[in-house]
Design an enzyme around this catalytic site. Sequence first.
Site, PDB file in Angstrom:
ATOM      1  N   SER A  66      22.441  19.003  43.046  1.00 14.47           N
ATOM      2  CA  SER A  66      23.775  19.467  42.650  1.00 14.47           C
ATOM      3  C   SER A  66      23.898  19.503  41.139  1.00 14.47           C
ATOM      4  O   SER A  66      23.300  18.701  40.434  1.00 14.47           O
ATOM      5  CB  SER A  66      24.875  18.572  43.221  1.00 14.47           C
ATOM      6  OG  SER A  66      26.133  19.059  42.776  1.00 14.47           O
ATOM      7  N   LYS A  68      23.497  15.903  50.732  1.00 14.00           N
ATOM      8  CA  LYS A  68      23.952  17.035  49.889  1.00 14.00           C
ATOM      9  C   LYS A  68      25.037  17.829  50.609  1.00 14.00           C
ATOM     10  O   LYS A  68      26.011  18.283  50.002  1.00 14.00           O
ATOM     11  CB  LYS A  68      22.767  17.933  49.525  1.00 14.00           C
ATOM     12  CG  LYS A  68      23.160  19.230  48.793  1.00 14.00           C
ATOM     13  CD  LYS A  68      23.712  18.973  47.401  1.00 14.00           C
ATOM     14  CE  LYS A  68      24.545  20.084  46.788  1.00 14.00           C
ATOM     15  NZ  LYS A  68      24.044  21.403  46.687  1.00 14.00           N
ATOM     16  N   HIS A 125      28.191  15.902  50.277  1.00  6.83           N
ATOM     17  CA  HIS A 125      28.618  16.054  48.880  1.00  6.83           C
ATOM     18  C   HIS A 125      29.416  17.349  48.739  1.00  6.83           C
ATOM     19  O   HIS A 125      30.498  17.380  48.148  1.00  6.83           O
ATOM     20  CB  HIS A 125      27.383  16.065  47.967  1.00  6.83           C
ATOM     21  CG  HIS A 125      27.636  16.603  46.581  1.00  6.83           C
ATOM     22  ND1 HIS A 125      27.794  17.963  46.333  1.00  6.83           N
ATOM     23  CD2 HIS A 125      27.766  15.992  45.379  1.00  6.83           C
ATOM     24  CE1 HIS A 125      28.013  18.144  45.043  1.00  6.83           C
ATOM     25  NE2 HIS A 125      28.004  16.968  44.443  1.00  6.83           N
ATOM     26  N   ASN A 126      28.894  18.426  49.308  1.00  7.72           N
ATOM     27  CA  ASN A 126      29.581  19.713  49.201  1.00  7.72           C
ATOM     28  C   ASN A 126      30.891  19.718  49.987  1.00  7.72           C
ATOM     29  O   ASN A 126      31.868  20.331  49.563  1.00  7.72           O
ATOM     30  CB  ASN A 126      28.678  20.849  49.687  1.00  7.72           C
ATOM     31  CG  ASN A 126      27.607  21.191  48.664  1.00  7.72           C
ATOM     32  OD1 ASN A 126      27.273  20.376  47.815  1.00  7.72           O
ATOM     33  ND2 ASN A 126      27.056  22.384  48.755  1.00  7.72           N
ATOM     34  N   GLU A 182      33.301  18.118  47.874  1.00  7.46           N
ATOM     35  CA  GLU A 182      33.606  19.085  46.798  1.00  7.46           C
ATOM     36  C   GLU A 182      34.664  20.098  47.272  1.00  7.46           C
ATOM     37  O   GLU A 182      35.611  20.402  46.540  1.00  7.46           O
ATOM     38  CB  GLU A 182      32.299  19.775  46.429  1.00  7.46           C
ATOM     39  CG  GLU A 182      32.373  20.879  45.403  1.00  7.46           C
ATOM     40  CD  GLU A 182      30.998  21.557  45.244  1.00  7.46           C
ATOM     41  OE1 GLU A 182      29.994  20.859  45.000  1.00  7.46           O
ATOM     42  OE2 GLU A 182      30.926  22.791  45.398  1.00  7.46           O
TER      43      GLU A 182
HETATM   44  P1  NBP Z   1      19.259  32.881  43.658  1.00  4.81           P
HETATM   45  O1  NBP Z   1      19.951  33.831  44.538  1.00  4.81           O
HETATM   46  O2  NBP Z   1      19.541  32.904  42.208  1.00  4.81           O
HETATM   47  O3  NBP Z   1      17.680  33.036  43.848  1.00  4.81           O
HETATM   48  C1  NBP Z   1      17.122  33.079  45.116  1.00  4.81           C
HETATM   49  C2  NBP Z   1      15.622  32.961  45.024  1.00  4.81           C
HETATM   50  O4  NBP Z   1      15.102  33.021  46.347  1.00  4.81           O
HETATM   51  C3  NBP Z   1      14.964  34.088  44.238  1.00  4.81           C
HETATM   52  O5  NBP Z   1      13.894  33.556  43.514  1.00  4.81           O
HETATM   53  C4  NBP Z   1      14.471  35.018  45.353  1.00  4.81           C
HETATM   54  O6  NBP Z   1      13.335  35.768  45.004  1.00  4.81           O
HETATM   55  C5  NBP Z   1      14.068  33.992  46.378  1.00  4.81           C
HETATM   56  N1  NBP Z   1      13.899  34.526  47.724  1.00  4.81           N
HETATM   57  C6  NBP Z   1      14.792  35.094  48.570  1.00  4.81           C
HETATM   58 BR1  NBP Z   1      16.540  35.421  48.163  1.00  4.81          BR
HETATM   59  N2  NBP Z   1      14.275  35.420  49.747  1.00  4.81           N
HETATM   60  C7  NBP Z   1      12.982  35.072  49.658  1.00  4.81           C
HETATM   61  C8  NBP Z   1      11.924  35.169  50.552  1.00  4.81           C
HETATM   62  N3  NBP Z   1      12.092  35.650  51.775  1.00  4.81           N
HETATM   63  N4  NBP Z   1      10.717  34.738  50.142  1.00  4.81           N
HETATM   64  C9  NBP Z   1      10.555  34.249  48.916  1.00  4.81           C
HETATM   65  N5  NBP Z   1      11.536  34.108  48.003  1.00  4.81           N
HETATM   66  C10 NBP Z   1      12.748  34.524  48.380  1.00  4.81           C
HETATM   67  O7  NBP Z   1      19.516  31.459  44.289  1.00  4.81           O
HETATM   68  P2  NBP Z   1      19.841  30.051  43.591  1.00  4.81           P
HETATM   69  O8  NBP Z   1      21.286  30.008  43.221  1.00  4.81           O
HETATM   70  O9  NBP Z   1      18.817  29.734  42.566  1.00  4.81           O
HETATM   71  O10 NBP Z   1      19.658  29.072  44.837  1.00  4.81           O
HETATM   72  C11 NBP Z   1      18.415  28.681  45.355  1.00  4.81           C
HETATM   73  C12 NBP Z   1      18.674  27.586  46.369  1.00  4.81           C
HETATM   74  O11 NBP Z   1      19.325  26.495  45.708  1.00  4.81           O
HETATM   75  C13 NBP Z   1      19.612  27.998  47.505  1.00  4.81           C
HETATM   76  O12 NBP Z   1      19.245  27.320  48.674  1.00  4.81           O
HETATM   77  C14 NBP Z   1      20.956  27.507  47.032  1.00  4.81           C
HETATM   78  O13 NBP Z   1      21.855  27.291  48.093  1.00  4.81           O
HETATM   79  C15 NBP Z   1      20.562  26.208  46.353  1.00  4.81           C
HETATM   80  N6  NBP Z   1      21.502  25.711  45.346  1.00  4.81           N
HETATM   81  C16 NBP Z   1      22.165  26.547  44.511  1.00  4.81           C
HETATM   82  C17 NBP Z   1      23.040  26.018  43.560  1.00  4.81           C
HETATM   83  C18 NBP Z   1      23.778  26.912  42.599  1.00  4.81           C
HETATM   84  O14 NBP Z   1      24.668  26.390  41.900  1.00  4.81           O
HETATM   85  N7  NBP Z   1      23.445  28.184  42.485  1.00  4.81           N
HETATM   86  C19 NBP Z   1      23.207  24.628  43.469  1.00  4.81           C
HETATM   87  C20 NBP Z   1      22.487  23.803  44.327  1.00  4.81           C
HETATM   88  C21 NBP Z   1      21.638  24.341  45.259  1.00  4.81           C
HETATM   89  P3  NBP Z   1      13.468  37.278  44.430  1.00  4.81           P
HETATM   90  O15 NBP Z   1      13.683  37.122  42.961  1.00  4.81           O
HETATM   91  O16 NBP Z   1      12.184  37.895  44.775  1.00  4.81           O
HETATM   92  O17 NBP Z   1      14.643  37.897  45.136  1.00  4.81           O
END
Ligand code: NBP
Length: 469
Positions: A129, A184, A187-188, A191
Amino acid sequence: MRKADIGVVGLGVMGHNLALNFERNGYWVALYNRTAEKTRKVLADAGPERRLIGTFSLEELCANLERPRRILLMVQAGQAVDDMITSLRPFLQSGDVLIDGGNSYFQDTERRHEALKDTGILYVGMGISGGEEGALWGPSLMPGGSVEAWKILAPMLQKIAAKAEDGEPCVDYIGPRGAGHYVKMVHNGIEYADMQLIAETYDLLRHALGLSAPQLAEIFAEWNQGELQSYLIQITAEVLRKIDEETAQPLVDVILDEAQQKGTGKWTSQNALDIGAAVPTISAAVDMRILSALKQERLQASRVLSGPIRTFQGDSTHLIHLARQALYASKIIAYAQGMGLLRQASQEYEYGLKLDRLAAIWRAGCIIRARLLSNITLAYEHEPDLVNLLLAPAFREALASRHHALREVIKIGIELGVPMMGMSTALAYYDAYRSARLPANLIQAQRDYFGAHTYRRLDREGIFHTQWT
Ligand code: NBP
């Protein structure tokens, strides 16, 4: 050639910032992303002389990692995680550590843990988080799963994690299998509740006192200096202060009132129902997001459904004072529900959760970081088997002096027709929990009447059934 200390797969918002965080802390990081362009961009943006190794196949990634390999998956939760695990498997060996840092559903993590258990690959489901900023400068980390893996990872994770006021890193081993992702998820859920309670307070003050967004910003900023001090209150003040460049109006006033959700709040409510834990304020927050999304229906209903036509007649300074007290009281109650759910889940899934440690690692880095969490940490440190946070002396007293304010604020909301679903459920939970006798006697009688479901009595042991007619 220099090999990397850790590989990051998935260079989206979270993955690329976490990679830079590891790098800044002295680690060599191998990067891989499904779309190669993103890998090139991260490398180009970071510039030369950085401890980053770009790789363009999973084989190349694994060949560039020190053994035991440490790989952090930061891809979209769901099928993408399963696909990546399947694709990585041929290049991994016994002892390698695979971490899923996304928001995976904890039952998926349980399943993946089970599937990898006999391969020698050490699987870790880690809740993260802190959003984009946290990922880069210090998130709160909730790793669960393999204990062996935790021993390998601990020094690295402690370095990149946020540090609490006392300097302690906001990371600890959470528990076996899906425990990290479970925590987690909750936590959400907390939130969601916290955000809903803040939104209701904003809504009530806006309706009752006709305050503008910048005026409300000042109130929240002041509240952030005291017991309500938290990341969510701080950003609320900043959001309310922001002026839209195009219209010169407060930006918040031109934002569509339809809240979106990605599912972790809903999962929390669903799971709470499954294991029989009451989290009404978290569920209310999910319900209010669902209702908010019915914008068109609400617009039509607003023209035909009647409500009170009243204005607030009281003292504005006093109402602001009450609202502050009510927000703090309802927030304590919402956290008590979340911690109660964790306590119950710990028994249900044999996670062995240490609630004081969970509160401690939420003190910094994460979205729900708040001064309140230091008090919650102390309460569980003092009494690890505390059945409900509301019973801790500090919170008992905090509520004794504030529940009147909570009642007053809800009453004003009712009189003005402002929906206060979060605060109302918080107060109802508090009143239900402190009731020696609830009307469930009547429910038992009704059940026995129509379904011969039987009941127990207060005055003697046994199971009873009555012929009611
Ligand atoms: P993004 O949407 O920014 O990025 C997603 C990533 O997943 C990209 O690198 C994308 O690759 C890759 N991806 C996808 Br979509 N489908 C794929 C597949 N079939 N095979 C391989 N790679 C794939 O997400 P993010 O916000 O960085 O979140 C990542 C994880 O972290 C999620 O589970 C999210 O819930 C979690 N999270 C997010 C936050 C937040 O604040 N954003 C906080 C805590 C946890 P590409 O570039 O080729 O499309």
